[in-house]
Design an enzyme around this catalytic site. Structure first.
Site, short mmCIF file in Angstrom:
data_model
loop_
_atom_site.label_atom_id
_atom_site.label_comp_id
_atom_site.label_asym_id
_atom_site.label_seq_id
_atom_site.Cartn_x
_atom_site.Cartn_y
_atom_site.Cartn_z
N ALA A 276 1.03 -1.12 0.01
CA ALA A 276 -0.08 0.03 -0.08
C ALA A 276 1.00 1.29 0.04
CB ALA A 276 -0.88 -0.03 1.35
N HIS A 451 -24.22 19.56 25.32
CA HIS A 451 -23.72 18.88 26.33
C HIS A 451 -24.41 17.82 26.83
CE1 HIS A 451 -21.17 18.31 30.05
NE2 HIS A 451 -22.31 18.30 30.77
P1 NAD Z 1 -0.50 7.04 1.00
O1 NAD Z 1 0.09 8.01 -0.04
O2 NAD Z 1 -1.44 7.22 2.06
O3 NAD Z 1 0.53 6.29 1.81
C1 NAD Z 1 1.57 5.53 1.16
C2 NAD Z 1 2.94 5.50 2.03
O4 NAD Z 1 3.66 4.47 1.41
C3 NAD Z 1 3.59 6.72 2.27
O5 NAD Z 1 3.75 6.69 3.69
C4 NAD Z 1 4.68 6.43 1.59
O6 NAD Z 1 5.89 6.99 2.26
C5 NAD Z 1 5.00 4.98 1.82
N1 NAD Z 1 5.80 4.32 0.69
C6 NAD Z 1 6.01 4.76 -0.46
N2 NAD Z 1 6.85 3.77 -1.04
C7 NAD Z 1 7.25 2.97 -0.21
C8 NAD Z 1 8.13 1.86 -0.27
N3 NAD Z 1 8.95 1.65 -1.35
N4 NAD Z 1 8.43 1.36 0.73
C9 NAD Z 1 7.87 1.59 1.98
N5 NAD Z 1 6.78 2.51 2.18
C10 NAD Z 1 6.78 3.37 0.83
O7 NAD Z 1 -1.36 5.83 0.10
P2 NAD Z 1 -2.12 4.48 0.33
O8 NAD Z 1 -2.02 4.43 1.77
O9 NAD Z 1 -1.60 3.32 -0.63
O10 NAD Z 1 -3.53 5.06 0.00
C11 NAD Z 1 -3.66 5.67 -1.35
C12 NAD Z 1 -4.85 6.60 -1.69
O11 NAD Z 1 -6.02 6.06 -1.21
C13 NAD Z 1 -4.27 7.82 -0.60
O12 NAD Z 1 -4.43 8.74 -1.67
C14 NAD Z 1 -5.52 8.02 0.14
O13 NAD Z 1 -6.02 9.31 0.28
C15 NAD Z 1 -6.74 6.95 -0.25
N6 NAD Z 1 -7.18 6.50 0.87
C16 NAD Z 1 -8.01 7.47 1.44
C17 NAD Z 1 -8.50 6.70 2.86
C18 NAD Z 1 -9.35 7.46 3.80
O14 NAD Z 1 -9.81 8.87 3.09
N7 NAD Z 1 -9.54 7.16 4.91
C19 NAD Z 1 -8.26 5.39 3.16
C20 NAD Z 1 -7.64 4.67 2.34
C21 NAD Z 1 -7.09 5.10 1.30
#
Ligand code: NAD
Ligand code: FAD
Length: 476
Positions: A276, A451
């Site tokens: 992810a 409240h």
């Molecule tokens: P994200 O961008 O939230 O997180 C990805 C993470 O992976 C980051 O912290 C990044 O630093 C890390 N990363 C990147 N490459 C890496 C690597 N090679 N090794 C280890 N870590 C690495 O993306 P996501 O969690 O995949 O979610 C995707 C999209 O889906 C997001 O844009 C998010 O907004 C959306 N989403 C939203 C919700 C919500 O609104 N509650 C829930 C799930 C997903």
């Protein structure tokens, strides 16, 4: 059925189906083409969000949280439970039922609004022409005055940890597990990593999250990220920062994930891996050779602030264009475009898009973080108030976390609100509305909050901005 429309939307996720409904409400003849196919072979509108994202993840988050709460919290209430167990199959079929109800609801909405829902593949050919190929059918050409592209996004695959659909999966795969993996590795400590990590941890997996960045949840306000990290640790999520994944090797026992951190090469042995690490715009086979729609170097369709592409009468909305990949942002762009096409006023205020992470505690924010305000050189003041002193939070056995408000020193306008705590995703609504109306901290201070309610913490945080919190110590 005539093949001529005012608006043809390609993509039936939150961006596309909402655009089609609003276009029809505006008196336009609208069609929405969607190709989504579920694992069970059924076709459904709703895109990633309803079929494989927002909705199924929240269903499993709720089921797993309820189970987790039986493991200690009920005893706090004096309720003795014995032999509590769960049936994953029932959880999964409840989740599938919710998804089915909502996706078939879209078809009902299409019917009542007069939108033509077309299940199959769409391709923009240029010059107001869209090729539609029904599942198992032959291509036909639709003519439309305007075209809205809403093709969404797909998960990023890491070449060193390629998906195999069984042991190494994306978020959709992780929502469909038919057994609790004893040891689960998650690559990426972002929103998906934390939400799905929480689900499987609560159901008993030993979860290790490998995050490449040195800072935890770098997109969030630092104070919020620090508090959240503490709670994730308490839950038992093993979050390893600065961990750069090198490769995955199949072993007789599962998968060996190799990574490197500040201390050098490391590895973990797990049964399943969820990758992810973000999502990328999905535009595969979206364009015929004459389409002429401009893309940027990262594969996003290039649009202006009103979601117009470079081709006249062609618009693009949602995950396939710049901005946060969030369902509510996608839908609001769909509404804006459908209103603009109808000659009405339409706008998206990109400064006040809320973000919510549905963990326990929930994390939610809108506007700028303290770090961003500081970097911009704006004089500011902040106020924070914890849920620990809130009666409703105590009654809920959820008195954890805080609300933090950042306001401009000069005119008191609210610049950002950050919440980690119970129902943060609901509480943030007040802050979004306040910021949409350019409210000041004083506006919230003078607003009556019921409240006992969790929203009193938002009220107290607004008072704390001016060191006037009533139920806490105001540090000068
Ligand atoms: P994200 O961008 O939230 O997180 C990805 C993470 O992976 C980051 O912290 C990044 O630093 C890390 N990363 C990147 N490459 C890496 C690597 N090679 N090794 C280890 N870590 C690495 O993306 P996501 O969690 O995949 O979610 C995707 C999209 O889906 C997001 O844009 C998010 O907004 C959306 N989403 C939203 C919700 C919500 O609104 N509650 C829930 C799930 C997903
Ligand atoms: P999509 O929902 O991806 O829809 C695009 C649709 O277009 C798909 O059905 C696709 O099949 C179809 N399509 C693509 N190309 C064609 C074509 N050529 N012809 C026909 N059809 C085509 N966001 C939130 O705001 N809150 C959350 O809680 C949340 N949770 C999430 C959890 C997970 C696990 C994931 C993966 C995402 C989550 N998101 C969440 C993000 C959210 O799902 C997306 O931001 C949202 O779905 C984007 O909507 P969209 O309409 O732009 O794209």
């Amino acid at each position: 059925m005539s093949n001529t429309y005012d608006v043809v939307v390609i993509g039936g996720g939150p961006a596309g189906y909402v655009a089609a409904i609003r276009a029809a409400q505006n008196g336009l003849k609208a069609a929405c083409i969607d190709a989504w196919k579920n694992y069970d072979g059924t076709y459904a509108f709703g895109g990633t969000c309803l079929n494989a994202g927002c909705i199924p993840s929240k269903a499993l988050l709720e089921s797993s949280e309820l189970y987790h709460r039986t493991q200690g919290e009920f005893a706090q209430h004096g309720i003795q439970l014995e032999g509590v167990s769960f049936d994953l199959g029932t959880m999964q079929s409840r989740k599938a039922g919710i998804t089915r109800q909502l996706t078939s609801g879209i078809e009902a909405l299409f019917k009542s609004n007069g939108v033509t829902g077309l299940k199959g593949h769409g391709r923009f050919l240029g010059n107001g022409k869209v090729e539609f190929t029904a599942h198992g059918g032959q291509p036909e050409v639709l003519e439309s005055k305007t075209v809205v592209l809403a093709s969404g996004s797909s998960p990023v695959e890491l070449k060193q940890v390629p998906f195999d659909g069984e042991h190494i999966v994306d978020s959709w795969g992780a929502l469909e597990f038919d057994g609790v993996p004893p040891r689960l590795g998650i690559v990426g400590g972002g929103v998906i990593g934390l939400e799905l990590g929480s689900v499987w941890r609560r159901l008993g997996s030993q979860v290790t999250v490998l995050e490449a960045m040195p800072d935890f949840l770098a997109v969030a306000d630092r104070a919020v990220a620090k508090e959240a990290q503490r709670h994730f640790k308490k839950l038992g999520l093993d979050i390893r920062l600065g961990a750069r994944v090198q490769g995955a090797e199949k072993t007789p026992d599962g998968i060996k994930l190799a990574y490197e951190d500040a201390k050098g090469p490391q590895s973990i042995d797990v049964d399943r891996v969820v990758v992810a690490v973000g999502r990328r715009p999905y535009t595969d086979d979206l364009f015929g050779p004459e389409a002429g729609v401009k893309m940027d170097e990262r594969g996003f369709i290039v649009v202006d602030h009103e979601c117009r592409t470079n081709v006249p009468n062609v618009w693009a909305v949602g995950d396939c264009v710049r901005g946060p990949m969030l369902a509510h942002k996608a839908s609001e762009e769909g509404v804006m475009v459908a209103d603009l096409i109808a000659g009405k006023y339409g706008e998206v205020n990109y400064n006040v898009i809320p973000s919510v992470i549905y963990t326990a505690p929930e994390i939610a924010w809108v506007g700028q973080t303290e770090e961003q305000v500081k970097a911009a050189g704006v004089a500011y003041k902040t106020g924070s108030f914890g849920f620990a002193a809130n009666g409703r939070a105590k009654a809920l056995e959820a008195a954890m976390g805080f609300v933090k408000i950042i306001s401009a020193e000069e005119d008191d306008e609210i610049l950002g609100v950050h919440i980690v705590g119970p129902m943060a995703g609901e509480l943030i609504g007040e802050a979004v509305l306040a910021m949409e109306f350019s409210a000041s901290t004083e506006d919230i201070q003078r607003t009556i909050h019921s409240h006992p309610s969790l929203s009193e913490v938002v009220h107290e945080a607004s008072l704390a901005v001016d060191k006037r919190a009533l139920h806490g110590i105001n540090r000068k």
